[in-house]
Design a protein around this motif. Structure first.
Motif, PDB file in Angstrom:
ATOM      1  N   HIS A 189      32.087  44.742  14.669  1.00 31.05           N
ATOM      2  CA  HIS A 189      30.923  45.565  14.984  1.00 31.05           C
ATOM      3  C   HIS A 189      31.290  47.043  15.067  1.00 31.05           C
ATOM      4  O   HIS A 189      32.368  47.415  15.534  1.00 31.05           O
ATOM      5  CB  HIS A 189      30.320  45.141  16.333  1.00 31.05           C
ATOM      6  N   THR A 190      30.360  47.878  14.651  1.00 30.38           N
ATOM      7  CA  THR A 190      30.465  49.321  14.830  1.00 30.38           C
ATOM      8  C   THR A 190      29.126  49.819  15.358  1.00 30.38           C
ATOM      9  O   THR A 190      28.130  49.096  15.336  1.00 30.38           O
ATOM     10  CB  THR A 190      30.780  50.043  13.509  1.00 30.38           C
ATOM     11  N   VAL A 191      29.114  51.051  15.827  1.00 30.28           N
ATOM     12  CA  VAL A 191      27.849  51.625  16.279  1.00 30.28           C
ATOM     13  C   VAL A 191      26.837  51.620  15.140  1.00 30.28           C
ATOM     14  O   VAL A 191      25.649  51.344  15.332  1.00 30.28           O
ATOM     15  CB  VAL A 191      28.063  53.057  16.813  1.00 30.28           C
ATOM     16  N   ALA A 192      27.305  51.895  13.936  1.00 28.53           N
ATOM     17  CA  ALA A 192      26.399  51.946  12.781  1.00 28.53           C
ATOM     18  C   ALA A 192      25.781  50.585  12.484  1.00 28.53           C
ATOM     19  O   ALA A 192      24.570  50.485  12.235  1.00 28.53           O
ATOM     20  CB  ALA A 192      27.152  52.467  11.567  1.00 28.53           C
ATOM     21  N   THR A 193      26.600  49.509  12.521  1.00 25.58           N
ATOM     22  CA  THR A 193      26.056  48.181  12.204  1.00 25.58           C
ATOM     23  C   THR A 193      25.109  47.706  13.299  1.00 25.58           C
ATOM     24  O   THR A 193      24.084  47.074  13.015  1.00 25.58           O
ATOM     25  CB  THR A 193      27.180  47.166  12.002  1.00 25.58           C
ATOM     26  N   ALA A 239      19.227  47.243  15.220  1.00 24.99           N
ATOM     27  CA  ALA A 239      18.160  47.674  16.128  1.00 24.99           C
ATOM     28  C   ALA A 239      17.100  48.503  15.412  1.00 24.99           C
ATOM     29  O   ALA A 239      16.074  48.843  16.015  1.00 24.99           O
ATOM     30  CB  ALA A 239      18.754  48.491  17.274  1.00 24.99           C
ATOM     31  N   GLY A 240      17.364  48.844  14.136  1.00 24.16           N
ATOM     32  CA  GLY A 240      16.416  49.660  13.405  1.00 24.16           C
ATOM     33  C   GLY A 240      16.409  51.110  13.853  1.00 24.16           C
ATOM     34  O   GLY A 240      15.374  51.781  13.825  1.00 24.16           O
ATOM     35  N   MET A 241      17.573  51.606  14.293  1.00 20.94           N
ATOM     36  CA  MET A 241      17.684  52.975  14.776  1.00 20.94           C
ATOM     37  C   MET A 241      18.779  53.706  14.023  1.00 20.94           C
ATOM     38  O   MET A 241      19.643  53.081  13.389  1.00 20.94           O
ATOM     39  CB  MET A 241      18.028  53.021  16.276  1.00 20.94           C
ATOM     40  N   SER A 242      18.782  54.999  14.132  1.00 26.26           N
ATOM     41  CA  SER A 242      19.930  55.759  13.661  1.00 26.26           C
ATOM     42  C   SER A 242      21.077  55.548  14.649  1.00 26.26           C
ATOM     43  O   SER A 242      20.855  55.201  15.815  1.00 26.26           O
ATOM     44  CB  SER A 242      19.594  57.247  13.577  1.00 26.26           C
ATOM     45  N   ALA A 243      22.296  55.763  14.177  1.00 27.76           N
ATOM     46  CA  ALA A 243      23.451  55.566  15.058  1.00 27.76           C
ATOM     47  C   ALA A 243      23.379  56.468  16.280  1.00 27.76           C
ATOM     48  O   ALA A 243      23.704  56.053  17.404  1.00 27.76           O
ATOM     49  CB  ALA A 243      24.742  55.813  14.283  1.00 27.76           C
ATOM     50  N   ARG A 244      22.948  57.706  16.073  1.00 31.36           N
ATOM     51  CA  ARG A 244      22.883  58.652  17.178  1.00 31.36           C
ATOM     52  C   ARG A 244      21.839  58.235  18.210  1.00 31.36           C
ATOM     53  O   ARG A 244      22.079  58.262  19.420  1.00 31.36           O
ATOM     54  CB  ARG A 244      22.567  60.042  16.629  1.00 31.36           C
ATOM     55  N   ARG A 281      32.521  50.977  24.618  1.00 37.41           N
ATOM     56  CA  ARG A 281      33.098  50.513  25.882  1.00 37.41           C
ATOM     57  C   ARG A 281      32.480  49.190  26.315  1.00 37.41           C
ATOM     58  O   ARG A 281      33.171  48.312  26.854  1.00 37.41           O
ATOM     59  CB  ARG A 281      32.891  51.580  26.964  1.00 37.41           C
ATOM     60  N   TRP A 282      31.179  49.040  26.101  1.00 37.76           N
ATOM     61  CA  TRP A 282      30.530  47.779  26.438  1.00 37.76           C
ATOM     62  C   TRP A 282      31.124  46.633  25.624  1.00 37.76           C
ATOM     63  O   TRP A 282      31.432  45.570  26.164  1.00 37.76           O
ATOM     64  CB  TRP A 282      29.027  47.890  26.165  1.00 37.76           C
ATOM     65  N   LEU A 283      31.319  46.861  24.346  1.00 31.78           N
ATOM     66  CA  LEU A 283      31.842  45.814  23.472  1.00 31.78           C
ATOM     67  C   LEU A 283      33.262  45.427  23.873  1.00 31.78           C
ATOM     68  O   LEU A 283      33.615  44.238  23.904  1.00 31.78           O
ATOM     69  CB  LEU A 283      31.809  46.298  22.024  1.00 31.78           C
ATOM     70  N   LEU A 336      17.020  46.854  23.079  1.00 33.51           N
ATOM     71  CA  LEU A 336      18.405  46.632  22.673  1.00 33.51           C
ATOM     72  C   LEU A 336      18.945  45.283  23.123  1.00 33.51           C
ATOM     73  O   LEU A 336      20.069  44.925  22.778  1.00 33.51           O
ATOM     74  CB  LEU A 336      19.296  47.740  23.252  1.00 33.51           C
ATOM     75  N   ALA A 337      18.176  44.527  23.879  1.00 33.96           N
ATOM     76  CA  ALA A 337      18.661  43.244  24.393  1.00 33.96           C
ATOM     77  C   ALA A 337      19.044  42.301  23.262  1.00 33.96           C
ATOM     78  O   ALA A 337      20.061  41.598  23.333  1.00 33.96           O
ATOM     79  CB  ALA A 337      17.603  42.601  25.288  1.00 33.96           C
ATOM     80  N   ALA A 338      18.238  42.256  22.208  1.00 34.51           N
ATOM     81  CA  ALA A 338      18.532  41.357  21.093  1.00 34.51           C
ATOM     82  C   ALA A 338      19.824  41.752  20.391  1.00 34.51           C
ATOM     83  O   ALA A 338      20.592  40.892  19.942  1.00 34.51           O
ATOM     84  CB  ALA A 338      17.369  41.362  20.097  1.00 34.51           C
ATOM     85  N   VAL A 339      20.092  43.051  20.321  1.00 37.64           N
ATOM     86  CA  VAL A 339      21.335  43.518  19.693  1.00 37.64           C
ATOM     87  C   VAL A 339      22.536  43.102  20.529  1.00 37.64           C
ATOM     88  O   VAL A 339      23.551  42.635  20.006  1.00 37.64           O
ATOM     89  CB  VAL A 339      21.302  45.044  19.496  1.00 37.64           C
ATOM     90  N   ARG A 340      22.425  43.265  21.842  1.00 42.23           N
ATOM     91  CA  ARG A 340      23.530  42.860  22.715  1.00 42.23           C
ATOM     92  C   ARG A 340      23.761  41.352  22.620  1.00 42.23           C
ATOM     93  O   ARG A 340      24.903  40.886  22.591  1.00 42.23           O
ATOM     94  CB  ARG A 340      23.251  43.274  24.157  1.00 42.23           C
TER      95      ARG A 340
END
Length: 336
Positions: A237-241, A246-251, A267-269, A222-226
């Protein structure tokens, strides 16, 4: 704290941890005026300044200030208690007396790691929220039932009394105290010289309740996403985007994100956007709506709400308090 911290008193007595002494010395005992950091006076206060204080590993600390002068001839703006090696060890009565006098005089008092036990013995945790190293949290709660021990927090403030969790959380608290008094840019300058993060999000739960699998720790997918989110804070940004990147499902993304950072993506964002807005308010003359846009809040109203909940102040008041530390106005490196 409403006034700039200038004189820092480190309480020195047998049993304190060398690591915490080093952290305090690195943050407040190093001259960084050439990089825009204000000068500090670090006092090493002991009952008898003529006697070196032994530290673990064959080290010792040479005091320079008598404890009984902290609130008289040599007043301090902040009193710090390092962590102690043994929460069951006796604490010298002059140390406890000095802590009580400092608090009565309105001086902020902070402890690192198991230094919270020292504050407890001085009666300063009664009726207050507090934290210590997760391994000692239950013992602290049992020993001081009038305190509310928060086992997961990295650090806590309650009516002028600061406590922090173990080891690295002491660094977090020290940098936060600098940031509170002198602004985000000064704290970031010190953090860069220490090669550490200016602030961390999350809680102790990331270390004690949700251990991350070794493969995830090593790779940290997840480092690249952050990094992308930090470089484009003004994007919606949203959890979905973020999960899609990251190539993952939102959940799955939300679950892995919390396991890695100890907090939720939302919260991080928000924490990153508050930090970005702090820098813009310190470094630039952008109007508040523009600061809000560049930091990703969308509106000044939303930014004001998050400043109130995270910093207990408004963007306008924050700029008034810390704008003088920013130097000349101009464009910010984080602005896009």
């Amino acid at each position: 704290m409403t006034e700039a911290v200038q004189r820092i008193a480190l309480l020195a007595f047998p049993g304190i941890r060398a690591f915490d002494v080093s952290v305090v010395t690195e943050v407040w005992g190093t001259d960084r005026r050439d990089r825009g950091v204000p000068p500090f006076t670090l006092l090493r206060a002991a009952a008898d300044p003529a006697v070196p204080v032994p530290l673990r590993g064959g080290l010792s600390l040479t005091p320079d200030t008598p404890l009984d002068r902290l609130d008289a001839l040599t007043p301090a703006d902040l009193v710090l208690v390092p962590g102690i090696e043994d929460p069951d060890a006796d604490v010298p009565a002059p140390v406890l007396d000095a802590l009580r006098r400092a608090h009565t005089a309105g001086i902020p008092v902070a402890s690192l790691c198991a230094g919270a036990f020292v504050l407890g013995r001085a009666g300063l945790l009664d009726g207050r929220r507090a934290v210590t190293h997760w391994r000692h949290a239950r013992t602290l709660a049992d020993r001081h039932p009038r305190a509310t021990v928060e086992p997961e927090a990295l650090f806590i403030e309650d009516t002028g009394i600061w406590t922090s969790a173990g080891t690295a959380a002491g660094i977090d608290l020290c940098l936060h105290l600098v940031r509170t008094a002198h602004g985000a840019e000064v704290a970031a300058t010190i953090a860069r010289s220490m090669v550490t993060a200016p602030f961390r999000t999350g809680t102790q739960a990331q270390f004690i309740e949700h251990p991350t699998p070794r493969a995830d720790r090593d790779a940290d997918a997840l480092a690249a996403v952050r990094a992308h989110a930090l470089a484009h804070l003004d994007a919606p940004h949203t959890v979905a985007t973020l999960a899609a990147r990251a190539g993952m499902s939102a959940r799955s993304f939300a679950r892995h994100f919390q396991a890695t950072t100890g907090t939720t993506p939302a919260r991080w964002l928000i924490a990153q956007r508050v930090a970005a807005a702090q820098k813009l308010l310190e470094r630039t003359d952008h109007p508040l709506p523009e600061v809000a846009r560049r930091a990703g809040f969308g509106s000044e109203v939303t930014m004001r709400q998050h400043f109130a909940s995270h910093l207990a102040t408004s963007p306008r008041d924050y700029r008034a308090a810390f704008r003088h530390t920013a130097g000349s106005a101009g464009s910010s490196p984080i602005a896009r």
